[in-house]
Structure formats: structure tokens, C-alpha cells
Design an enzyme around this catalytic site. Structure first.
Site, PDB file in Angstrom:
ATOM      1  CG  ASP A  12     129.072 -68.771  27.176  1.00 14.65           C
ATOM      2  OD1 ASP A  12     128.677 -68.049  26.254  1.00 14.65           O
ATOM      3  OD2 ASP A  12     130.198 -68.652  27.706  1.00 14.65           O
ATOM      4  CG  LEU A  13     131.018 -71.092  21.412  1.00 18.90           C
ATOM      5  CD1 LEU A  13     131.036 -72.613  21.264  1.00 18.90           C
ATOM      6  CD2 LEU A  13     130.664 -70.458  20.061  1.00 18.90           C
ATOM      7  CG  ASP A  14     133.265 -67.327  22.497  1.00 19.19           C
ATOM      8  OD1 ASP A  14     133.525 -68.307  21.781  1.00 19.19           O
ATOM      9  OD2 ASP A  14     132.853 -66.247  22.060  1.00 19.19           O
ATOM     10  CB  THR A  20     136.819 -68.142  20.992  1.00 17.23           C
ATOM     11  OG1 THR A  20     135.628 -68.363  21.718  1.00 17.23           O
ATOM     12  CG2 THR A  20     136.962 -69.175  19.896  1.00 17.23           C
ATOM     13  CE  LYS A  48     137.116 -64.790  30.617  1.00 14.11           C
ATOM     14  NZ  LYS A  48     137.430 -65.639  31.769  1.00 14.11           N
ATOM     15  N   GLY A  49     131.495 -62.475  27.408  1.00 12.48           N
ATOM     16  CA  GLY A  49     130.044 -62.601  27.311  1.00 12.48           C
ATOM     17  C   GLY A  49     129.332 -61.372  26.766  1.00 12.48           C
ATOM     18  NE  ARG A  52     131.191 -58.697  16.201  1.00 13.25           N
ATOM     19  CZ  ARG A  52     130.668 -59.177  15.070  1.00 13.25           C
ATOM     20  NH1 ARG A  52     130.570 -58.392  14.016  1.00 13.25           N
ATOM     21  NH2 ARG A  52     130.264 -60.431  14.988  1.00 13.25           N
ATOM     22  CB  SER A 117     127.249 -68.152  21.889  1.00 12.99           C
ATOM     23  OG  SER A 117     128.305 -67.259  21.604  1.00 12.99           O
ATOM     24  CB  ALA A 118     127.092 -62.793  23.448  1.00 12.65           C
ATOM     25  CG  ASN A 121     131.985 -64.426  14.280  1.00 16.98           C
ATOM     26  OD1 ASN A 121     131.798 -64.286  13.082  1.00 16.98           O
ATOM     27  ND2 ASN A 121     132.415 -63.436  15.052  1.00 16.98           N
ATOM     28  CE  LYS A 148     125.299 -65.184  26.756  1.00 14.11           C
ATOM     29  NZ  LYS A 148     126.401 -66.136  26.531  1.00 14.11           N
ATOM     30  CD  GLU A 172     127.628 -67.317  30.078  1.00 13.71           C
ATOM     31  OE1 GLU A 172     128.826 -67.058  30.258  1.00 13.71           O
ATOM     32  OE2 GLU A 172     127.005 -66.931  29.088  1.00 13.71           O
ATOM     33  CG  ASP A 173     133.241 -67.954  30.071  1.00 14.49           C
ATOM     34  OD1 ASP A 173     132.157 -67.811  29.469  1.00 14.49           O
ATOM     35  OD2 ASP A 173     134.263 -67.324  29.775  1.00 14.49           O
TER      36      ASP A 173
END
Ligand code: B16
Ligand code: MG
Length: 220
Positions: A12-14, A20, A48-49, A52, A117-118, A121, A148, A172-173
Site C-alpha cells: 500500500d502507499l499512503d 500522505t 484510511k485506504g 475518494r 494503492s486506492a 494520485n 478496499k 497495509e496500514d
């Protein structure tokens, strides 16, 4: 036919590679203040995750007012513009502890490396961090029908790398992200607190503790 990778690591990214999550939260908080909807202090963890639009729906659920789809799109665009503006200040200095080492260790081991990532961006963020070239595949969130906690995002990564889900490790966070990994049939590493991410197979405080080879030994 030989498979390209025996195993894969899907990040995962963020909140895992960079923080972010704080910038997303700030942008949603500002939008809530501007449009006069309540902002629950627990919102950070819940958002989170989530995609948008799912995040926006969650935010608006706290209000008794009705918003039509055109207004909702405007709200989402407004939040995204603020978030994208905050990305201009991002650089490699914003990589979370252990992130670069973990990604490089996966590459050095010869395993597949993907980003799930969801975020629409995500490519911009990877470019700002200077790590886009490390990934064999980056899932395009715009092509994901069910975000997710649905498994689709992680399964799309496994499919692109041509690795069976049971041979993938997802990192994942977010609670929704851990659910996504588990329902994809993968081994889930939660990054954060064990209290929040109890559904993960293993919880680490951050990526400094991630040992790819040791993790693979835990797969069935
Ligand atoms: P965007 P991840 C997620 O990224 C964030 O955690 C979540 O807060 C955000 O709403 C979502 O991306 C969508 O992002 O608005 O940029 O498309 O944790 O899945 O990497
Ligand atoms: Mg995340």
C-alpha cells in the site's frame, strides 16, 4: 512457460511508504469545515485506504443534509485539488523509515514488487518520492471497480505480476486494506498498532522491521 516471480510483495502507499494519510485527513477536515458538516475525531482511522468517493460518502454521512451527485463531485474535486497542491512539497525526504530499504530488499531478492494503492494520485506520489522505477507494477486505481476492503486492488496486482495470491504478501496500514489483503487470500502485514490491525497475520510498527525472506518462510 516459466513464471517471472515465485513470490510477490504488494505494498500500500499512503501510511506505509509515505505519510500522505495526514495530508488526506487535513484536506478532508478543511472541506468539512468549509461545507459545514461535522468531523468525527475518529475519522482519520476510518478514512484510511478508502477511495475518494467512499471517503466523501463517509464524511457526508455525518450530516443530515442531502447533497446531489453534481455537488458531491464538486466536493471531491475541491478536496483533491487541495491534496494535489500539498504534493508539490513532497520529496524523497518524505519516505517513511525503512521504506526504501524494504523496497530495495524485495528487488534484491528477485521477488515481484507491486503497489496497490486506492489513490488515483499514486504515480505522482511515487515520482515525487523518486521510487517509481522500483515497482514492476502499479495498480491504476481508476480501473478498480470495487475499492478496499474488496480484494480487487490486491488481486489486480497479483494478476499483473502473474503470482498466485497465496504466494503474495500484502502490506497495509488501514483496517480496510488489511481486510482487502485477507479476502484476496494473501498474507497480511499490518503497519501500525496491533490493537487497530488485529485482523492482520503480523503487525509491525513500521517498515524498518520488515524482513522479506523471513516473511516468505511464514507462507503455507
Ligand atoms: P485519492 P492508500 C488511499 O491510499 C488513502 O489512504 C485514502 O485516504 C485516500 O482517500 C485514497 O487513497 C484515495 O486517494 O483521492 O488520491 O485518489 O492508503 O490505498 O495508498
Ligand atoms: Mg494506506
Amino acid at each position: 512457460m516459466t513464471l517471472r516471480f515465485t513470490h510477490a510483495f504488494i505494498f500500500d502507499l499512503d501510511g506505509v511508504i509515505t505519510d500522505t494519510a495526514t495530508q488526506h485527513l487535513q484536506a478532508w477536515h478543511n472541506l468539512a469545515l468549509e461545507i459545514g458538516v461535522p468531523f468525527d475525531p475518529q475519522m482519520g482511522e476510518k478514512l484510511k485506504g478508502l477511495s475518494r468517493m467512499d471517503s466523501l460518502e463517509l464524511l457526508l454521512a455525518g450530516s443530515k443534509r442531502h447533497f446531489d451527485d453534481r455537488i458531491k463531485q464538486q466536493f471531491a474535486d475541491r478536496k483533491n485539488a487541495a491534496y494535489v497542491q500539498s504534493l508539490a512539497r513532497m520529496s524523497a525526504a518524505d519516505l517513511l523509515p525503512g521504506a526504501l530499504d524494504a523496497l530495495q530488499a524485495v528487488r534484491a531478492g528477485g521477488w515481484g514488487l507491486a503497489l496497490a494503492s486506492a489513490s488515483k494520485n499514486a504515480m505522482t506520489v511515487l515520482d515525487r518520492l523518486g521510487i517509481a522505477h522500483l515497482f514492476h507494477h502499479v495498480v491504476d486505481a481508476a480501473r478498480i471497480a470495487r475499492g478496499k476492503p474488496d480484494p480487487e486492488t490486491f488481486l489486480a496486482a497479483a494478476q499483473a505480476l502473474d503470482v498466485f495470491p497465496t504466494r503474495c504478501i500484502g502490506i497495509e496500514d488501514a483496517v480496510a486494506g488489511v481486510q482487502s489483503i485477507r479476502s484476496a487470500g494473501m498474507f497480511a502485514v499490518g503497519i501500525g498498532s496491533a490493537e487497530v490491525l488485529g485482523a492482520a497475520d503480523l503487525v509491525l510498527p513500521d517498515l524498518t522491521a520488515l524482513q522479506p525472506e523471513a516473511l516468505l518462510r511464514r507462507l503455507p
